[in-house]
Design an enzyme around this catalytic site. Structure first.
Site, PDB file in Angstrom:
ATOM      1  N   SER A 182     -19.624  10.925 -39.043  1.00 52.17           N
ATOM      2  CA  SER A 182     -19.565  10.967 -37.791  1.00 52.17           C
ATOM      3  C   SER A 182     -18.100  11.156 -37.082  1.00 52.17           C
ATOM      4  O   SER A 182     -17.753  11.447 -35.878  1.00 52.17           O
ATOM      5  CB  SER A 182     -20.341   9.990 -36.958  1.00 52.17           C
ATOM      6  OG  SER A 182     -19.644   8.583 -37.353  1.00 52.17           O
TER       7      SER A 182
ATOM      8  N   ARG B 167     -10.263   4.665 -21.429  1.00 55.85           N
ATOM      9  CA  ARG B 167      -9.942   3.290 -21.855  1.00 55.85           C
ATOM     10  C   ARG B 167      -9.137   2.623 -21.116  1.00 55.85           C
ATOM     11  O   ARG B 167      -9.081   1.563 -20.752  1.00 55.85           O
ATOM     12  CB  ARG B 167      -9.493   3.217 -23.223  1.00 55.85           C
ATOM     13  CG  ARG B 167     -11.006   3.396 -24.088  1.00 55.85           C
ATOM     14  CD  ARG B 167     -10.454   3.257 -25.557  1.00 55.85           C
ATOM     15  NE  ARG B 167     -11.610   3.632 -26.460  1.00 55.85           N
ATOM     16  CZ  ARG B 167     -11.618   3.563 -27.815  1.00 55.85           C
ATOM     17  NH1 ARG B 167     -10.181   3.217 -28.278  1.00 55.85           N
ATOM     18  NH2 ARG B 167     -12.519   3.302 -28.466  1.00 55.85           N
TER      19      ARG B 167
ATOM     20  N   HIS C 208       0.990  -1.173   0.123  1.00 58.81           N
ATOM     21  CA  HIS C 208      -0.114  -0.144  -0.013  1.00 58.81           C
ATOM     22  C   HIS C 208       0.798   1.284  -0.054  1.00 58.81           C
ATOM     23  O   HIS C 208       2.233   1.360   0.434  1.00 58.81           O
ATOM     24  CB  HIS C 208      -0.842  -0.236   1.219  1.00 58.81           C
ATOM     25  CG  HIS C 208      -2.015  -1.148   1.170  1.00 58.81           C
ATOM     26  ND1 HIS C 208      -2.772  -1.316   1.728  1.00 58.81           N
ATOM     27  CD2 HIS C 208      -2.148  -1.935   0.207  1.00 58.81           C
ATOM     28  CE1 HIS C 208      -3.935  -2.050   1.564  1.00 58.81           C
ATOM     29  NE2 HIS C 208      -3.227  -2.580   0.646  1.00 58.81           N
TER      30      HIS C 208
ATOM     31  N   GLU D 261       1.038   3.873   1.778  1.00 54.58           N
ATOM     32  CA  GLU D 261       1.906   4.310   3.002  1.00 54.58           C
ATOM     33  C   GLU D 261       3.070   3.484   3.436  1.00 54.58           C
ATOM     34  O   GLU D 261       4.312   4.091   3.799  1.00 54.58           O
ATOM     35  CB  GLU D 261       0.843   4.120   4.349  1.00 54.58           C
ATOM     36  CG  GLU D 261      -0.325   4.886   4.109  1.00 54.58           C
ATOM     37  CD  GLU D 261      -1.693   4.209   3.683  1.00 54.58           C
ATOM     38  OE1 GLU D 261      -1.241   3.479   2.359  1.00 54.58           O
ATOM     39  OE2 GLU D 261      -2.605   4.216   3.903  1.00 54.58           O
TER      40      GLU D 261
ATOM     41  N   ALA E  89     -20.286  11.296 -27.589  1.00 51.40           N
ATOM     42  CA  ALA E  89     -19.533  12.369 -28.231  1.00 51.40           C
ATOM     43  C   ALA E  89     -20.571  13.082 -29.134  1.00 51.40           C
ATOM     44  O   ALA E  89     -20.928  12.586 -30.012  1.00 51.40           O
ATOM     45  CB  ALA E  89     -18.370  12.176 -28.879  1.00 51.40           C
TER      46      ALA E  89
ATOM     47  N   ASP F  44     -18.022   1.049 -37.807  1.00 52.29           N
ATOM     48  CA  ASP F  44     -16.746   1.768 -37.405  1.00 52.29           C
ATOM     49  C   ASP F  44     -15.553   0.522 -37.666  1.00 52.29           C
ATOM     50  O   ASP F  44     -14.517   1.102 -37.616  1.00 52.29           O
ATOM     51  CB  ASP F  44     -16.452   2.387 -36.381  1.00 52.29           C
ATOM     52  CG  ASP F  44     -17.754   3.540 -36.283  1.00 52.29           C
ATOM     53  OD1 ASP F  44     -18.326   4.013 -37.113  1.00 52.29           O
ATOM     54  OD2 ASP F  44     -17.966   3.721 -35.111  1.00 52.29           O
TER      55      ASP F  44
ATOM     56  N   CYS G 127      -5.695   1.918   5.923  1.00 55.76           N
ATOM     57  CA  CYS G 127      -6.642   0.573   6.047  1.00 55.76           C
ATOM     58  C   CYS G 127      -6.228   0.086   7.631  1.00 55.76           C
ATOM     59  O   CYS G 127      -4.910   0.387   7.982  1.00 55.76           O
ATOM     60  CB  CYS G 127      -6.233  -0.703   5.224  1.00 55.76           C
ATOM     61  SG  CYS G 127      -4.736  -1.051   5.193  1.00 55.76           S
TER      62      CYS G 127
ATOM     63  N   LEU H 173     -10.830  -0.559 -30.240  1.00 53.56           N
ATOM     64  CA  LEU H 173     -11.026  -0.371 -28.602  1.00 53.56           C
ATOM     65  C   LEU H 173      -9.884  -0.703 -28.018  1.00 53.56           C
ATOM     66  O   LEU H 173      -9.947  -1.135 -26.899  1.00 53.56           O
ATOM     67  CB  LEU H 173     -12.132  -1.438 -28.560  1.00 53.56           C
ATOM     68  CG  LEU H 173     -13.619  -1.234 -29.530  1.00 53.56           C
ATOM     69  CD1 LEU H 173     -14.387  -2.492 -28.967  1.00 53.56           C
ATOM     70  CD2 LEU H 173     -14.037   0.039 -29.343  1.00 53.56           C
TER      71      LEU H 173
ATOM     72  N   GLU I  25     -19.100   2.250 -24.803  1.00 48.64           N
ATOM     73  CA  GLU I  25     -18.714   3.184 -26.020  1.00 48.64           C
ATOM     74  C   GLU I  25     -19.681   3.557 -27.209  1.00 48.64           C
ATOM     75  O   GLU I  25     -19.442   4.268 -28.054  1.00 48.64           O
ATOM     76  CB  GLU I  25     -17.543   3.092 -26.315  1.00 48.64           C
ATOM     77  CG  GLU I  25     -16.474   3.353 -25.277  1.00 48.64           C
ATOM     78  CD  GLU I  25     -15.144   3.844 -25.985  1.00 48.64           C
ATOM     79  OE1 GLU I  25     -15.113   4.318 -27.131  1.00 48.64           O
ATOM     80  OE2 GLU I  25     -14.046   3.594 -25.661  1.00 48.64           O
TER      81      GLU I  25
HETATM   82  N1  LIG Z   1     -20.666   9.591 -31.248  1.00 52.05           N
HETATM   83  C1  LIG Z   1     -20.576   8.659 -30.328  1.00 52.05           C
HETATM   84  O1  LIG Z   1     -20.331   8.620 -29.231  1.00 52.05           O
HETATM   85  C2  LIG Z   1     -20.294   7.144 -31.055  1.00 52.05           C
HETATM   86  C3  LIG Z   1     -19.940   6.077 -30.047  1.00 52.05           C
HETATM   87  C4  LIG Z   1     -20.036   4.756 -30.832  1.00 52.05           C
HETATM   88  C5  LIG Z   1     -20.808   4.718 -31.800  1.00 52.05           C
HETATM   89  N2  LIG Z   1     -21.304   5.566 -32.542  1.00 52.05           N
HETATM   90  C6  LIG Z   1     -21.828   5.563 -33.662  1.00 52.05           C
HETATM   91  O2  LIG Z   1     -23.196   4.562 -33.308  1.00 52.05           O
HETATM   92  C7  LIG Z   1     -23.423   4.056 -34.774  1.00 52.05           C
HETATM   93  C8  LIG Z   1     -24.022   2.650 -34.448  1.00 52.05           C
HETATM   94  O3  LIG Z   1     -25.174   2.921 -33.420  1.00 52.05           O
HETATM   95  P1  LIG Z   1     -26.063   1.738 -33.480  1.00 52.05           P
HETATM   96  O4  LIG Z   1     -27.194   2.151 -32.639  1.00 52.05           O
HETATM   97  O5  LIG Z   1     -26.723   1.531 -34.850  1.00 52.05           O
HETATM   98  O6  LIG Z   1     -25.449   0.301 -33.023  1.00 52.05           O
HETATM   99  P2  LIG Z   1     -24.995  -0.298 -31.785  1.00 52.05           P
HETATM  100  O7  LIG Z   1     -25.710   0.244 -30.380  1.00 52.05           O
HETATM  101  O8  LIG Z   1     -23.590  -0.150 -31.662  1.00 52.05           O
HETATM  102  O9  LIG Z   1     -25.435  -1.733 -32.249  1.00 52.05           O
HETATM  103  C9  LIG Z   1     -26.682  -2.127 -31.954  1.00 52.05           C
HETATM  104  C10 LIG Z   1     -26.698  -3.391 -32.393  1.00 52.05           C
HETATM  105  O10 LIG Z   1     -26.083  -4.189 -31.323  1.00 52.05           O
HETATM  106  C11 LIG Z   1     -26.749  -5.320 -30.923  1.00 52.05           C
HETATM  107  N3  LIG Z   1     -27.338  -5.087 -29.608  1.00 52.05           N
HETATM  108  C12 LIG Z   1     -27.410  -4.030 -28.804  1.00 52.05           C
HETATM  109  N4  LIG Z   1     -27.714  -4.097 -27.650  1.00 52.05           N
HETATM  110  C13 LIG Z   1     -27.548  -5.462 -27.339  1.00 52.05           C
HETATM  111  C14 LIG Z   1     -28.161  -6.239 -26.230  1.00 52.05           C
HETATM  112  N5  LIG Z   1     -28.297  -5.925 -25.026  1.00 52.05           N
HETATM  113  N6  LIG Z   1     -27.971  -7.634 -26.340  1.00 52.05           N
HETATM  114  C15 LIG Z   1     -27.662  -8.142 -27.726  1.00 52.05           C
HETATM  115  N7  LIG Z   1     -27.433  -7.430 -28.897  1.00 52.05           N
HETATM  116  C16 LIG Z   1     -27.522  -6.085 -28.584  1.00 52.05           C
HETATM  117  C17 LIG Z   1     -28.009  -5.572 -31.687  1.00 52.05           C
HETATM  118  O11 LIG Z   1     -28.084  -6.322 -32.802  1.00 52.05           O
HETATM  119  P3  LIG Z   1     -29.365  -6.947 -33.381  1.00 52.05           P
HETATM  120  O12 LIG Z   1     -30.070  -6.184 -33.888  1.00 52.05           O
HETATM  121  O13 LIG Z   1     -28.423  -7.758 -34.680  1.00 52.05           O
HETATM  122  O14 LIG Z   1     -29.726  -7.840 -32.323  1.00 52.05           O
HETATM  123  C18 LIG Z   1     -28.350  -4.087 -32.042  1.00 52.05           C
HETATM  124  O15 LIG Z   1     -28.950  -3.873 -33.374  1.00 52.05           O
HETATM  125  C19 LIG Z   1     -22.235   4.102 -35.721  1.00 52.05           C
HETATM  126  O16 LIG Z   1     -22.460   4.797 -36.681  1.00 52.05           O
HETATM  127  C20 LIG Z   1     -21.318   4.525 -34.783  1.00 52.05           C
HETATM  128  O17 LIG Z   1     -20.287   5.337 -35.766  1.00 52.05           O
HETATM  129  C21 LIG Z   1     -21.346   7.081 -32.209  1.00 52.05           C
END
Ligand SMILES: NC(=O)c1ccc[n+]([C@@H]2O[C@H](COP(=O)([O-])OP(=O)(O)OC[C@H]3O[C@@H](n4cnc5c(N)ncnc54)[C@H](OP(=O)(O)O)[C@@H]3O)[C@@H](O)[C@H]2O)c1
Length: 386
Positions: A172, A188, A53, A55, A158, A204, A79, A208, A302
């Protein structure tokens, strides 16, 4: 010792603690400074789970006992129970330190304040709450883990000022600038795991990983939510299944995924968590429970919009990072980030508490703990399978 001196030395201890950013799970980051006659003569931080720890690290680096009148500064309450490395209160008393200044109190209700009592009973002057908020904020993940026994699930988005994540044509990358993106990489590096939905992987094809200047690329556990395994159909598999960190990827799916695709993933070294779910979507509460049983203390969601919206509607987002770029699309057809709730009154809004704000180049970040209203009205039509 003046209050200003105490603040300055605690700031120093905080900087030391951050040297172990992301390396101490499931333990907290802790920094410690020993000051003798106004001069820092020893310092230490908790480097990794199982290591000494802060300390003990500081006191043992001195190679002698501190002089009379020395003050020990530590970011987290020492602790008082002998774990793997012995109680820090014992080490402080054995070294003869008579003044201890602490940042945050132990978040574990079973331990909170006990370290202070032990020291005070032995005649040590204990000052508490110096840079308390900063010291508590340092250990967001640990604090949640010890108080709930489960992971801190945080969502990151974002957006433009008007809350959009992509233009009407899907453009985007990148909404936010370099400094904001570098900040995301820092988080991350802190979170033990990252999660995205199948949509984000297919659009995308992200890596990650945490890529921080001057440091080797770091890969947290990478969760891909893909209830029907549509990310596996393609002959060109995404990077998260084929790069050198593929064994750090875990696909979260349902029985609808199909055995053949699951075998294909496992053959690549990718983990597969299968949940029984008639809807083809994995309830985030069950995912949380599995993470807890696997010892995963934090998950950074994310994206994309669907995964995060669903997690919020299921009250499973504990913490929120909102990066905001100085842009306005003012376009109804531009993609917005969160949906699925019917918020009729301001009192029904989801709020953020314990706010922290920062400016990152031209962008802003607001982050905070998510506080849900008593009743969330969920618009289920938005969650029907596409
Ligand atoms: N600006 C930002 O911060 C940011 C960050 C990340 C991504 N993005 C953008 O977001 C876009 C993608 O978004 P999106 O809404 O289309 O996709 P998403 O949330 O990444 O993916 C949606 C798909 O993931 C699966 N899914 C989601 N939740 C689930 C769960 N609880 N259990 C099982 N499967 C699950 C489903 O597939 P099924 O339909 O096949 O079941 C769903 O259709 C991209 O264009 C990306 O560039 C933006």
């Amino acid at each position: 010792m003046s209050a200003a001196e105490d603040l300055a030395q605690m700031g120093h201890a905080l900087q030391l603690a951050k040297r172990a950013w992301g390396a101490t799970h499931p333990n907290p980051m802790v920094g410690c400074v020993l000051v003798e006659n106004g001069v820092v003569t020893a310092e230490g931080f908790h480097e990794r789970d199982g290591g000494p720890h802060a300390e003990r690290a500081a006191l043992s680096s001195l190679l002698r006992n501190p002089v009379a009148g020395a003050t020990l500064y530590v970011t987290l309450e020492p602790c008082s129970s002998a774990g793997r490395t012995g109680a820090c209160t014992d080490a402080i008393l054995a070294a003869g330190v008579r003044r201890v200044v602490v940042g945050a109190t132990d978040p574990n209700p079973a331990h909170a304040g006990r370290g202070y009592d032990v020291l005070r009973r032995a005649g040590v002057e204990v000052v508490t709450g110096v840079l308390e908020e900063e010291c508590r904020d340092l250990n967001l993940i640990f604090n949640h883990w010890v108080t709930t026994g489960g992971p801190l699930i945080a969502a990151k988005v974002a957006t433009t000022i008007d809350g959009r994540i992509a233009t009407r044509t899907g453009d985007s990358q990148w909404i936010t600038g370099e400094e904001a993106r570098a900040d995301v990489h820092r988080w991350r590096r802190l979170f033990p795991s990252i999660a995205v939905g199948a949509g984000t992987v297919m659009t995308d094809n992200p890596r990650l990983t945490a890529r921080i200047e001057g440091e080797p690329e770091w890969c947290p556990v990478r969760f891909v939510f893909d209830g029907r395994l549509r990310t596996v159909l393609d002959h060109r598999l995404p990077k998260v299944y084929t790069d050198p960190f593929a064994s750090r990827t875990i696909v979260v799916t349902t029985q609808h995924g199909g055995e053949g695709y699951m075998r294909k993933l496992r053959a690549l070294g990718v983990g597969v968590w299968v949940f029984e779910s008639p809807s083809g979507r994995v309830p985030l509460g069950r995912f949380r429970a599995r993470c807890a049983s696997e010892g995963i203390g934090g998950v950074l969601l994310e994206g994309g919009a669907q995964l995060i919206s669903r997690a919020l509607a299921e009250r499973q987002v504990d913490y929120f990072f909102g990066y905001q770029a100085p842009l306005l699309f003012a376009d109804d057809k531009a993609k917005s980030v969160l949906s699925g709730l019917r918020t009729e009154k301001l009192s029904q809004a989801v709020r953020l508490a314990d706010l922290r704000r920062s400016v990152l180049g031209d962008d802003g970040l607001v982050r905070g703990r998510v506080v849900y209203p008593e009743k969330l009205q969920v618009d289920e039509t938005l969650f029907s399978l596409g």
